[in-house]
Enzyme design. Structure first.
Site, PDB file in Angstrom:
ATOM      1  N   ASP A 429       0.861  -1.186   0.000  1.00  0.00           N
ATOM      2  CA  ASP A 429       0.000   0.000   0.000  1.00  0.00           C
ATOM      3  C   ASP A 429       0.903   1.244   0.000  1.00  0.00           C
ATOM      4  OD1 ASP A 429      -2.275   1.623   0.362  1.00  0.00           O
ATOM      5  OD2 ASP A 429      -2.300   1.328   2.541  1.00  0.00           O
ATOM      6  N   GLU A 432       2.605   5.081  -3.927  1.00  0.00           N
ATOM      7  CA  GLU A 432       2.559   6.048  -5.059  1.00  0.00           C
ATOM      8  C   GLU A 432       3.880   6.785  -5.229  1.00  0.00           C
ATOM      9  OE1 GLU A 432       0.159   5.644  -2.727  1.00  0.00           O
ATOM     10  OE2 GLU A 432      -1.050   4.450  -4.105  1.00  0.00           O
ATOM     11  N   ASP A 505      -9.003   3.807  -2.187  1.00  0.00           N
ATOM     12  CA  ASP A 505      -9.989   4.220  -1.183  1.00  0.00           C
ATOM     13  C   ASP A 505     -11.266   4.786  -1.788  1.00  0.00           C
ATOM     14  OD1 ASP A 505      -8.072   3.386   0.559  1.00  0.00           O
ATOM     15  OD2 ASP A 505      -7.332   5.398   1.014  1.00  0.00           O
TER      16      ASP A 505
END
Ligand code: MIG
Length: 818
Positions: A429, A432, A505
């Site tokens: 997770d 980015e 999300d």
């Protein structure tokens, strides 16, 4: 500068770059500063030269390379000053495929680089590049010569390519964009961003897939702009007649991928960027997740509840709270005193444990991971060599430079402890990369970039991909011959070789159920077929109906996982009361019945590069109206579904492509090439099986491999005519399929008014662990009198519910039913 370029056009182009920023929703991204320097354009072609399968053209200073990758794939590169950058790509694994023949010709106006399928013409007067087939149809052509402008701050160039947009042209692809399937009239930016609770049309999101498909006159081609910097795409938005793509750095380098079938464009895109390996079978079962299940007793209770209620489930997830102070590769021993024991108890009950790993490593002198990383200079550094520090869950953190092969190798070994504890899958997770407050790393952070070096401008969009690559490679060694299971949030083209993805999300709203439907179809035609949404919505509260409708869509999501934020109410299949629980159970059971079919479509993805979710635009691209259909899609090539997207919806209009279709629940027949109104009671959704298909079915199990399959049920959906069907099987968890240890079965069906013939061919060395098929004939238009398998007559048998079936040895070659 080329004579054909007018001043207004240049002004217009600068405007393009400007308004690109106006149309997009900003998420912590630095604004593209427009340099005041003038753009330069390719001028008249002065010379052409050839080196094997590569052709070079020059205007005297700039050079263009045209390389034959295969009969249908041609790569174009631009070197503004005549020297190309190093030929290195994280996305592309194969630029040297087979080409039957290629050559170059010229006439007064143009040079023509030809394969046996495509002609790439380079117009002498102004260097316009175009692609056409041998019938003379032009699929894609430059609107202006390729152009560039110097970047005074970082060196290098901003690079631009403008194409003509045909009036009828529709555009698809680009990864996880939360918008309509057809991208026409829109403009996008690629810059991987942590976008909690994103909105429809918000851009950019988590992933960068600079690949699109154009469909014009019912025929398709693709463009893959392999550039990792911030890239921009404009699909006939600024100017209705123009589609352009540009980047803040790197090279103008793109692949033209010929169709004319959209599915072939996707397959060829996979041929250069790879496909997903076969996932472990349990990886495509139902998964239960939450931020976070802890302590241990909670995990035990939840998993026990699944078994008690007999709701199938293969995996339970531990989000960040299992760690000690969010330190990766550690356990919080207060919550999980004996993880190994817990995991093995869960495993004994059929549950795999999947845990999260983030890239941020806590700055803590007493933490081995930090110490090793610091001593070996594995963490990213700023332009002036100071550490890149940022705050994430653990507090102050440093971040491994996953673009360094040594760091990747090290990262892979860090999983050893968790693997020894029995963890079966990993979830990457925040890659980015996400940093609290400032969004991501500053542009000046330096990266190794596999020895080709670059600032964060160049490495940002592949950071997450390289993280999960390191994870995958490490796990592959640690699990020996067993298949890893990985999930990543950030991605760049090619990530499918290492991981599945989820859409981040999302929100528990009906609108987001629709957004997810669009995102998964889009990801699937963009090379990332193994994808899923947080079923039920990550943030916010779904009611029972939304949760249940989302679960129904989840059955047809390649990755099927319920997940939710920590501050929301319970999200287990039974959390909304018995009425909803019963429907969720029915649908999760359906997923398990369909597993052998789903596994087969994963194989079609892995081996042949076929997308798992197939939008109607891909299934029937030649019908203009299909280019805007986006609610119904095919799941593999035999099943069509249309999720229910509104509360209280009693029925919905569903388009069925050509052929005959059986409604899954009552086997009623519908004809294709038209729309039908289908009732949508809460415990059903529009699901259709194509006539002429064989759908293998497993008995409902509580988890994969719970029991041995004694006979495999095959449901044969009859239709008149000739049809192909496949089934695929292998060990389900090893890489032996790479050594041909698999069974790919090819069925040829031929149905007439009074007969059905099924021929079977088997490829591969795997021997399935059952002896017989149990064949059910659906929709057969005649009374069955005789059944012959390889010449031997068989009886029609009756099962407990009084239904006829045929039991036949699994390796039969021909089955003749009259
Ligand atoms: O800052 O690990 O998208 O799935 O539950 C939030 C906690 C970090 C974001 C992920 C989400 C996950 C959450 N993570």
């Amino acid at each position: 500068m080329g004579d054909s370029i007018k001043k207004e056009e240049i002004a217009n182009d600068l405007l393009d770059a400007n308004s690109a920023e106006d149309n997009v929703h900003h998420v912590n991204n630095p604004v593209l500063d427009l340099p005041t320097i003038e753009k330069k354009y390719l001028a008249r072609v002065r010379a052409c030269s050839k080196d094997r399968n590569t052709f070079y053209f020059t205007d005297g200073i700039a050079k263009v390379e045209i390389r034959i990758v295969s009969d249908e794939i041609i790569r174009v590169r631009l070197a503004p000053q005549g020297s190309f950058l190093d030929d290195f790509s994280y996305a592309v694994i194969d630029t040297d495929q087979h080409a039957v023949s290629f050559s170059v010709d010229e006439d007064e106006t143009s040079y023509y680089v030809k394969t046996n399928k495509v002609i790439c013409a380079i117009r002498k007067a102004d260097f316009l590049v175009s692609f056409q087939d041998f019938s003379g149809k032009v699929f894609n052509t430059d609107d202006k010569p390729m152009h560039w402008e110097e970047n005074p701050d970082f060196g290098g160039y901003y690079v631009y390519c403008s194409k003509k947009a045909h009036e009828d042209e529709a555009f698809f692809g680009l990864g996880d964009k939360a918008t309509n399937l057809n991208l026409r009239g829109k403009r996008f930016k690629n810059w991987n961003s942590d976008t909690y609770g994103y909105a429809f049309n918000q851009d950019p999101l988590y992933k960068t897939i600079p690949f699109y498909i154009g469909v014009t006159g019912g025929e398709a081609y693709g463009i893959f702009f392999d550039n990792t910097f911030r890239t921009f795409f404009d699909f006939a938005s600024e100017n209705k007649q123009r589609t352009s793509f540009w980047s803040e750095g790197g090279e103008m380098q793109y692949y033209y991928i010929h169709g004319p079938n959209m599915i072939d464009v996707v397959k060829r895109y996979h041929s250069i960027t790879g496909t997903h390996y076969m996932p472990p079978l349990w990886g495509i079962g139902y998964h239960q997740c939450r931020w976070s299940y802890y302590p241990e007793q909670n995990v035990r209770d939840i998993t026990a509840e699944f078994r008690k209620r007999e709701i199938p489930c293969d995996a339970i997830y531990l989000d960040i709270d299992y760690m000690d102070g969010y330190r990766c590769f550690t356990w919080d021993k207060k919550y999980f005193p004996d993880p190994k024991k817990m995991i093995s108890d869960l495993a004994a009950n059929g549950f795999k444990t999947v845990v999260m790993i983030d890239p941020g490593i806590k700055v803590d002198e007493n933490y081995w991971v930090f110490k090793e990383g610091q001593q070996n200079r594995y963490f990213c550094r700023r332009g002036d060599d100071y550490f890149m520090e940022g705050f994430v869950w653990p507090g102050r953190c440093q971040f491994p430079d996953f673009t360094n092969p040594t760091v990747r190798e090290w990262w892979g070994t860090l999983y050893k402890g968790l693997v020894d504890d029995g963890v079966a899958g990993f979830w990457n997770d925040m890659n980015e990369p996400a940093v609290f407050g400032r969004g991501t790393f500053p542009d000046d952070v330096r990266h190794n970039y596999d020895g080709y070096r670059g600032s964060h401008r160049k490495a940002h969009n592949i950071y997450g991909m390289q993280m999960v690559r390191a994870t995958y490679d490490g796990l592959k060694k640690l699990y020996k011959n067993k298949r890893p299971f990985t999930i990543t949030r950030a991605a760049y083209s090619g990530t499918q070789r290492f991981s599945s993805v989820w859409t981040g999300d999302n929100i528990a709203t009906w609108e987001h159920l629709r957004i997810g439907l669009l995102q998964l179809q889009r990801l699937s035609v963009s090379g990332l077929s193994f994808c899923g949404t947080d079923i039920g919505g990550f943030t916010g509260e779904p009611d029972g109906e939304l949760f249940t409708r989302w679960m129904q869509f989840g059955v047809f999501s390649p990755f099927m996982r319920v997940h939710s934020a920590g501050d929301t109410r319970d999200r287990e299949p039974w959390s909304f009361g018995p009425e909803w629980e019963a429907i969720c159970k029915k649908f999760i059971e359906m997923r398990y019945k369909l597993l052998p079919y789903i596994y087969t479509i994963f194989w079609q993805q892995h081996r042949y590069g076929e997308p798992i979710l197939r939008p109607i635009s891909l299934v029937e691209q030649h019908i203009p109206k299909n280019l805007i259909r986006e609610e119904e899609f095919c799941f593999g090539d035999k099943i069509l579904v249309s999720p229910v997207l509104n509360p209280g919806q009693k029925n919905k209009v569903v388009y069925l492509p050509e052929g005959e279709w059986y409604y899954y629940f009552n086997l009623q027949k519908y004809v294709g090439l038209q729309e039908h109104t289908i009732d949508t009671p809460l415990d059903e959704m529009p699901i259709f099986v194509k006539g002429g298909s064989i759908i293998p079915e497993y008995p409902v199990m509580q988890y994969t491999f719970q029991q041995k399959i004694d006979v495999l049920k095959l449901n044969v959906y009859f239709s008149r005519g000739k049809f192909d069907s496949y089934t695929y099987a292998d060990h389900g968890d090893t890489f032996a399929y790479e050594q041909s240890v698999y069974a790919e079965k090819h069925f040829l069906l031929e149905g007439t008014d009074n007969s059905l013939v099924i021929l079977q061919q088997v490829e591969g060395l795997y021997n399935e662990r059952f002896d017989d098929y149990k064949i059910y004939l659906i929709g057969i238009p005649f009374e069955v009198r005789t059944v012959k398998a390889d010449g031997v007559e068989l009886n029609l048998l009756k099962d407990e519910s009084g239904n006829d079936y045929i039991q036949v040895e699994k390796d039969f070659r021909n089955l003749i039913i009259t």
